[in-house]
Design an enzyme around this catalytic site. Structure first.
Site, PDB file in Angstrom:
ATOM      1  N   LYS A 173      23.835  37.675  43.242  1.00 16.45           N
ATOM      2  CA  LYS A 173      24.150  38.145  41.894  1.00 16.45           C
ATOM      3  C   LYS A 173      25.643  37.948  41.615  1.00 16.45           C
ATOM      4  O   LYS A 173      26.482  38.539  42.287  1.00 16.45           O
ATOM      5  CB  LYS A 173      23.822  39.636  41.754  1.00 16.45           C
ATOM      6  CG  LYS A 173      23.936  40.103  40.301  1.00 16.45           C
ATOM      7  CD  LYS A 173      24.001  41.607  40.162  1.00 16.45           C
ATOM      8  CE  LYS A 173      25.400  42.128  40.095  1.00 16.45           C
ATOM      9  NZ  LYS A 173      26.169  41.741  38.901  1.00 16.45           N
ATOM     10  N   GLY A 226      34.343  42.833  45.872  1.00 19.89           N
ATOM     11  CA  GLY A 226      34.513  43.598  44.640  1.00 19.89           C
ATOM     12  C   GLY A 226      35.419  44.791  44.886  1.00 19.89           C
ATOM     13  O   GLY A 226      36.223  44.788  45.828  1.00 19.89           O
ATOM     14  N   THR A 230      33.002  50.467  44.732  1.00 23.00           N
ATOM     15  CA  THR A 230      31.663  49.872  44.836  1.00 23.00           C
ATOM     16  C   THR A 230      31.339  49.583  46.302  1.00 23.00           C
ATOM     17  O   THR A 230      30.205  49.803  46.749  1.00 23.00           O
ATOM     18  CB  THR A 230      31.567  48.558  44.020  1.00 23.00           C
ATOM     19  OG1 THR A 230      32.212  48.737  42.765  1.00 23.00           O
ATOM     20  CG2 THR A 230      30.135  48.132  43.795  1.00 23.00           C
ATOM     21  N   GLU A 248      34.575  42.736  51.183  1.00 20.99           N
ATOM     22  CA  GLU A 248      35.928  42.269  50.830  1.00 20.99           C
ATOM     23  C   GLU A 248      36.327  43.043  49.585  1.00 20.99           C
ATOM     24  O   GLU A 248      35.771  42.800  48.508  1.00 20.99           O
ATOM     25  CB  GLU A 248      35.905  40.765  50.538  1.00 20.99           C
ATOM     26  CG  GLU A 248      35.438  39.893  51.692  1.00 20.99           C
ATOM     27  CD  GLU A 248      36.399  39.893  52.854  1.00 20.99           C
ATOM     28  OE1 GLU A 248      37.578  40.248  52.665  1.00 20.99           O
ATOM     29  OE2 GLU A 248      35.968  39.566  53.976  1.00 20.99           O
ATOM     30  N   CYS A 282      42.722  39.245  44.050  1.00 19.81           N
ATOM     31  CA  CYS A 282      42.863  40.340  45.018  1.00 19.81           C
ATOM     32  C   CYS A 282      44.091  40.134  45.904  1.00 19.81           C
ATOM     33  O   CYS A 282      44.583  41.077  46.506  1.00 19.81           O
ATOM     34  CB  CYS A 282      41.606  40.439  45.863  1.00 19.81           C
ATOM     35  SG  CYS A 282      41.157  38.876  46.622  1.00 19.81           S
ATOM     36  N   GLU A 383      45.263  50.039  42.535  1.00 21.67           N
ATOM     37  CA  GLU A 383      45.109  48.632  42.187  1.00 21.67           C
ATOM     38  C   GLU A 383      44.981  48.504  40.662  1.00 21.67           C
ATOM     39  O   GLU A 383      44.069  49.075  40.066  1.00 21.67           O
ATOM     40  CB  GLU A 383      43.847  48.076  42.858  1.00 21.67           C
ATOM     41  CG  GLU A 383      43.693  46.590  42.636  1.00 21.67           C
ATOM     42  CD  GLU A 383      42.410  46.027  43.230  1.00 21.67           C
ATOM     43  OE1 GLU A 383      41.357  46.646  43.056  1.00 21.67           O
ATOM     44  OE2 GLU A 383      42.484  44.948  43.843  1.00 21.67           O
TER      45      GLU A 383
HETATM   46  P1  NDP Z   1      33.092  45.606  41.121  1.00 21.45           P
HETATM   47  O1  NDP Z   1      33.099  46.328  42.410  1.00 21.45           O
HETATM   48  O2  NDP Z   1      32.961  46.384  39.873  1.00 21.45           O
HETATM   49  O3  NDP Z   1      31.908  44.548  41.077  1.00 21.45           O
HETATM   50  C1  NDP Z   1      31.727  43.530  42.036  1.00 21.45           C
HETATM   51  C2  NDP Z   1      30.290  43.088  42.012  1.00 21.45           C
HETATM   52  O4  NDP Z   1      29.456  44.162  42.425  1.00 21.45           O
HETATM   53  C3  NDP Z   1      29.801  42.683  40.615  1.00 21.45           C
HETATM   54  O5  NDP Z   1      28.855  41.641  40.725  1.00 21.45           O
HETATM   55  C4  NDP Z   1      29.146  43.960  40.158  1.00 21.45           C
HETATM   56  O6  NDP Z   1      28.242  43.746  39.119  1.00 21.45           O
HETATM   57  C5  NDP Z   1      28.476  44.424  41.444  1.00 21.45           C
HETATM   58  N1  NDP Z   1      28.113  45.831  41.507  1.00 21.45           N
HETATM   59  C6  NDP Z   1      28.614  46.874  40.811  1.00 21.45           C
HETATM   60  N2  NDP Z   1      27.963  48.031  41.153  1.00 21.45           N
HETATM   61  C7  NDP Z   1      27.056  47.695  42.110  1.00 21.45           C
HETATM   62  C8  NDP Z   1      26.076  48.427  42.842  1.00 21.45           C
HETATM   63  N3  NDP Z   1      25.891  49.728  42.686  1.00 21.45           N
HETATM   64  N4  NDP Z   1      25.314  47.760  43.731  1.00 21.45           N
HETATM   65  C9  NDP Z   1      25.474  46.442  43.924  1.00 21.45           C
HETATM   66  N5  NDP Z   1      26.355  45.687  43.226  1.00 21.45           N
HETATM   67  C10 NDP Z   1      27.143  46.303  42.339  1.00 21.45           C
HETATM   68  O7  NDP Z   1      34.385  44.704  41.114  1.00 21.45           O
HETATM   69  P2  NDP Z   1      34.923  43.795  39.937  1.00 21.45           P
HETATM   70  O8  NDP Z   1      33.862  42.821  39.514  1.00 21.45           O
HETATM   71  O9  NDP Z   1      35.551  44.669  38.923  1.00 21.45           O
HETATM   72  O10 NDP Z   1      36.017  42.933  40.690  1.00 21.45           O
HETATM   73  C11 NDP Z   1      37.317  43.343  40.875  1.00 21.45           C
HETATM   74  C12 NDP Z   1      37.525  43.903  42.265  1.00 21.45           C
HETATM   75  O11 NDP Z   1      37.182  42.930  43.253  1.00 21.45           O
HETATM   76  C13 NDP Z   1      38.961  44.267  42.535  1.00 21.45           C
HETATM   77  O12 NDP Z   1      39.029  45.520  43.162  1.00 21.45           O
HETATM   78  C14 NDP Z   1      39.418  43.182  43.486  1.00 21.45           C
HETATM   79  O13 NDP Z   1      40.482  43.553  44.327  1.00 21.45           O
HETATM   80  C15 NDP Z   1      38.190  42.918  44.261  1.00 21.45           C
HETATM   81  N6  NDP Z   1      38.282  41.608  44.898  1.00 21.45           N
HETATM   82  C16 NDP Z   1      38.434  41.537  46.269  1.00 21.45           C
HETATM   83  C17 NDP Z   1      38.593  40.321  46.897  1.00 21.45           C
HETATM   84  C18 NDP Z   1      38.703  40.231  48.386  1.00 21.45           C
HETATM   85  O14 NDP Z   1      38.486  39.136  48.912  1.00 21.45           O
HETATM   86  N7  NDP Z   1      39.037  41.281  49.111  1.00 21.45           N
HETATM   87  C19 NDP Z   1      38.633  39.062  46.131  1.00 21.45           C
HETATM   88  C20 NDP Z   1      38.455  39.265  44.708  1.00 21.45           C
HETATM   89  C21 NDP Z   1      38.299  40.491  44.129  1.00 21.45           C
HETATM   90  P3  NDP Z   1      28.741  43.869  37.579  1.00 21.45           P
HETATM   91  O15 NDP Z   1      29.943  43.032  37.414  1.00 21.45           O
HETATM   92  O16 NDP Z   1      27.589  43.334  36.861  1.00 21.45           O
HETATM   93  O17 NDP Z   1      29.009  45.318  37.366  1.00 21.45           O
END
Ligand code: NDP
Length: 479
Positions: A173, A226, A230, A248, A282, A383
Site C-alpha cells: 500500500k 512512515g 504509526t 523506518e 526523513c 519532527e
Molecule cells: P504515516 O506514518 O502517516 O504513514 C505512512 C504509511 O502508513 C502511509 O501509507 C499510511 O497511509 C500508512 N498508515 C497510516 N496508518 C496506518 C495503520 N494504522 N496501519 C497501517 N498503515 C498505516 O507517515 P507519512 O506518510 O506522514 O510520512 C511521513 C513520515 O515518514 C515522517 O515521519 C518521516 O520521517 C517518515 N519517513 C521515514 C523514513 C525512513 O527511512 N526512516 C523515510 C521517509 C519518511 P496513509 O498515507 O494513507 O494514511
C-alpha cells in the site's frame, strides 16, 4: 485521473466501489480519485499473492533477476511520464523527480535483481563431531509493504524489489496522498513479465487498508516506512502475531558544522540537506549546530543562499522549492513556525506561505531559518518534516556532540570537519544509524540503512533487506 487496485495482474475497482479524492498540491485542487479499499480488497490481494507464492518462490534466481532488471529498464524508458506523475501527485519539482525519484526507483529494481544472484547462505562444519550445518534462507511467504508520501515510488520500490527478489509475494500500500506512480508501476510489471499475483497493490487509507494489511494473520512480515507514531501502532498490532517487522521511522537529524570544514562545499550542501524536496526527507538535517567561531559568518552566508532559492510551480525548470504535499501538512508545518517566538526562537528568514502566480491555492511555504538557543524547545525536539531548519551555536566538541544526541530520534547525522580524530570520535558516539562526514545523502545501496532510538527498528538495503525478507533455517547433517 481515476486509479485502480492492481490485484493478480489486473486493474480492479474496490469491491465496495468507494473512492477518495486525490489532490494536486501545486494548485490545491482534486485531480483524480483513488480506491478506498477495505479489508475485503486486502483479503482478495492476499489470496492471489498466496496462490502465486509456491511457483514464484521456486522460480530460478536467474529468471527473477531478469524480470526485476526488465522492470528497471522499463522505468528508465518511461522516466519522463513517471516523473511528471510523481511531481503532480506530490508537489515536488519535476526536475527533482527526474533526477532523483524515478532513477532511484529504477536502481532499486536493478540493484536487487543483481543482489539476489550474489546472496549466499553460510555453512558451518562442526569439526570433531562429524557434522556439517548449513543455512537455508527461505522466502517468508506473503509480506506487506507500506510506504509514505515524501519519496513515493523511491521508497515503495525500496521495499518491493528486495521482497520479490527474495521469492516472496507482496501486498503493498502506497500512501493514499501519493498513489499515482505505484498505480503506474502495475502496467510496467505486467510488461516485464512479472507473474500475476506476485505483486498486488491495494490503495486506500492507512487506518483501513493499511490496518487490514498489518492485522492480516497470514501476512507474516511487514516492512513499513512512515511516522514514529504509526510505527509504534504497527508494532503493537503485530507483536502478538509474532510478525517480522522492519520499521523506518521519523528523524530530527543534526548537521554539525566545525570551523575547519571546507566551507563553500559545506554551505552548498547544507542548503540542500535543509530544503531538498521541501525539507520532506526523513534524512534532512533539520537541526544545524555551528561552531561558535564561524557562527555569525555562517548565519549571514546561509541566509543569503537560502534567500536565492525560488519557490514556484513544480513544473517550472527554475523551481527549487515546490509545493508541500497537502493542505493539512502545510498547516502542521506552519504551526511550528507560529510557536517559534513563544519558544524564544527568532525567525531569520522565511516563515510565510507563498502565493505562486497562477497557482494561488497551492500549498507553498518559504524556506525558513529559525535561530534557537534551547535544544529542548519543540522546534528542536519534534519532527516538522517541512522546509524549516533551526540553527544554534556551540563551543566545544563535547557540547556539539551532546546537542546532537539530545533528541529521541536517531536516524542520520552529518558532520563537517577535516579533523580525523574528531571524525572518528563523532562517528562512534553519534546515536544514529547513519553518519555522513563532509557530505549528505550520498547513498550506496549495499549499505545498511535505518535508525536507532525512535527512528526505527531493523535495517534495509543490500543484503540486510534480503535477510529481512527471508527466514534462516539451520540444517544439521551428521555423517
Ligand atoms: P504515516 O506514518 O502517516 O504513514 C505512512 C504509511 O502508513 C502511509 O501509507 C499510511 O497511509 C500508512 N498508515 C497510516 N496508518 C496506518 C495503520 N494504522 N496501519 C497501517 N498503515 C498505516 O507517515 P507519512 O506518510 O506522514 O510520512 C511521513 C513520515 O515518514 C515522517 O515521519 C518521516 O520521517 C517518515 N519517513 C521515514 C523514513 C525512513 O527511512 N526512516 C523515510 C521517509 C519518511 P496513509 O498515507 O494513507 O494514511
Amino acid at each position: 485521473m481515476n486509479i485502480k487496485n492492481y490485484i493478480n495482474g489486473k486493474f480492479e475497482n474496490p469491491i465496495h466501489g468507494d473512492y477518495i479524492d486525490n489532490y494536486d498540491p501545486s494548485v490545491g485542487e482534486v485531480y483524480g480519485q483513488i480506491p478506498n479499499s477495505t479489508n475485503e480488497d486486502v483479503e482478495k490481494a492476499y489470496e492471489f499473492a498466496s496462490k502465486a507464492f509456491p511457483k514464484w518462490s521456486n522460480t530460478t534466481l536467474e529468471k527473477r533477476s531478469r524480470i526485476l532488471i526488465k522492470i528497471s529498464d522499463l522505468l528508465e524508458e518511461n522516466l519522463v511520464r513517471f516523473a511528471k506523475a510523481e511531481s503532480i501527485d506530490n508537489g515536488k519539482p519535476l526536475n527533482l523527480a527526474k533526477q532523483i525519484d524515478i532513477p532511484r526507483a529504477a536502481s532499486n529494481f536493478r540493484f536487487f535483481g543483481n543482489a539476489i544472484s550474489q546472496f549466499s547462505s553460510e555453512s558451518h562444519e562442526s569439526v570433531g563431531l562429524n557434522a556439517v550445518n548449513f543455512t537455508l534462507r527461505q522466502p517468508i511467504g506473503v509480506v506487506g509493504c507500506i510506504s509514505p508520501w515524501n519519496l513515493p515510488l523511491y521508497l515503495f520500490t525500496w521495499k518491493i524489489a528486495p521482497a520479490i527478489a527474495a521469492g516472496n509475494c507482496v501486498v503493498a500500500k502506497p500512501s493514499e496522498v501519493t498513489p499515482m506512480t505505484a498505480f503506474l508501476l502495475g502496467e510496467i510489471c505486467n510488461e516485464a513479465g512479472l507473474p500475476k499475483g506476485v505483486l498486488n497493490i491495494v490503495h486506500g487509507l492507512g487506518t483501513t487498508t493499511g490496518q487490514a494489511i498489518i492485522e492480516h494473520p497470514n501476512i507474516k512480515a511487514i516492512s513499513f516506512t512512515g511516522g514514529t507514531k504509526t510505527g509504534a501502532h504497527i508494532a503493537r498490532v503485530a507483536a502478538p502475531m509474532f510478525k517480522k517487522l522492519s520499521l523506518e521511522l521519523g528523524g530530527k537529524n543534526p548537521n554539525i558544522i566545525f570551523a575547519d570544514c571546507v566551507y563553500e562545499k559545506m554551505l552548498a550542501t547544507t542548503v540542500r540537506s535543509s530544503f531538498a524536496n521541501q525539507g520532506q526527507i526523513c534524512l534532512c538535517g533539520s537541526r544545524i549546530f555551528v561552531e561558535e567561531k564561524i557562527y555569525e559568518k555562517f548565519k549571514k552566508d546561509f541566509i543569503k543562499k537560502v534567500s536565492e532559492l525560488k519557490v514556484g510551480h513544480p513544473e517550472k525548470s527554475d523551481t527549487d522549492i515546490g509545493a508541500l504535499v497537502s493542505a493539512a501538512h502545510l498547516e502542521k508545518v506552519k504551526s511550528y513556525i507560529d510557536i517559534a517566538e513563544s519558544e524564544g526562537g527568532k525567525i531569520l528568514f522565511g516563515g510565510n506561505k507563498v502565493e505562486v502566480s497562477g497557482s494561488e491555492n497551492g500549498y507553498y511555504l518559504q524556506p525558513t531559518i529559525i535561530e534557537v538557543s534551547d535544544n529542548q524547545c519543540k522546534l528542536n525536539q519534534e519532527e516538522i518534516f517541512g522546509p524549516v531548519v533551526t540553527i544554534m551555536s556551540f563551543k566545544t566538541d563535547e557540547e556539539g556532540l551532546s546537542l546532537a544526541n539530545e533528541v529521541k530520534y536517531g536516524l542520520s547525522a552529518t558532520l563537517w570537519t577535516n579533523n580525523l580524530n574528531r571524525t572518528m570520535q563523532f562517528s562512534k558516539l553519534l546515536q544514529t544509524g547513519i553518519v555522513w562526514v563532509n557530505t549528505w545523502m550520498l547513498r550506496d545501496l549495499r549499505t545498511p540503512f535505518g535508525g536507532v532510538k525512535e527512528s526505527g527498528v531493523g535495517r534495509e538495503g543490500g543484503f540486510e533487506a534480503l535477510r529481512f525478507f527471508t527466514e534462516p533455517k539451520n540444517i544439521c547433517i551428521k555423517y
